[in-house]
Design a protein around this motif. Structure first.
Motif, short mmCIF file in Angstrom:
data_model
loop_
_atom_site.label_atom_id
_atom_site.label_comp_id
_atom_site.label_asym_id
_atom_site.label_seq_id
_atom_site.Cartn_x
_atom_site.Cartn_y
_atom_site.Cartn_z
N ALA A 2 0.84 -1.21 0.00
CA ALA A 2 0.00 0.00 0.00
C ALA A 2 0.87 1.25 0.00
N THR A 3 1.91 1.25 0.82
CA THR A 3 2.82 2.40 0.88
C THR A 3 3.52 2.61 -0.45
N MET A 4 4.01 1.53 -1.04
CA MET A 4 4.71 1.64 -2.33
C MET A 4 3.75 2.14 -3.41
N ALA A 5 2.52 1.66 -3.40
CA ALA A 5 1.54 2.09 -4.40
C ALA A 5 1.26 3.59 -4.29
N VAL A 6 1.12 4.08 -3.07
CA VAL A 6 0.86 5.51 -2.86
C VAL A 6 2.09 6.34 -3.24
N ASN A 7 3.26 5.93 -2.75
CA ASN A 7 4.49 6.69 -3.00
C ASN A 7 4.87 6.74 -4.47
N HIS A 8 4.60 5.66 -5.21
CA HIS A 8 5.02 5.59 -6.61
C HIS A 8 3.86 5.80 -7.58
N SER A 14 -3.62 -1.97 -12.05
CA SER A 14 -2.99 -3.05 -12.81
C SER A 14 -1.52 -3.21 -12.45
N VAL A 15 -0.83 -2.11 -12.17
CA VAL A 15 0.57 -2.19 -11.74
C VAL A 15 0.66 -2.86 -10.38
#
Length: 98
Positions: A17-23, A28-29
């Motif tokens: 979740a953190t990586m998805a928000v930060n990046h 789909s990614v």
């Protein structure tokens, strides 16, 4: 839903979740990274940083480099020779273009 279904621990869910928000990952990614188990592959590229750099710098340098390539779609074993890998990549690319 994907995070709750595909992650085994709450720590893993928080990491994705953190990586998805930060990046700024799209859905789909995020699904792709979950399926290819990015968290377990992260930072596993072979290096000599831990032997040549002090602890803080070796960790930072390890995080900066790319992860190993993911060739699971080629269905070759881990002990494949470079020539086999090359031929399999060429065949896959040719099939894709045709």
């Amino acid at each position: 839903i994907a995070l709750t279904e595909q992650c085994e621990s709450s720590e893993e869910r928080v990491w994705y979740a953190t990586m998805a928000v930060n990046h700024g990952w799209s859905r789909s990614v995020l699904y792709h990274h979950l399926e290819t188990k990015l968290k377990s592959r992260q930072g596993q590229a072979p290096t000599n940083f831990d032997r040549t750099l002090p602890e803080p710098e070796s960790d930072l340098a390890q995080q900066l480099i790319k992860d190993p390539y993911n060739f699971q779609f080629l269905t070759i074993d881990k002990d494949a020779k470079e020539r086999e890998l090359e031929q399999s990549l060429i065949n896959n690319l040719r099939d894709f273009l045709l």
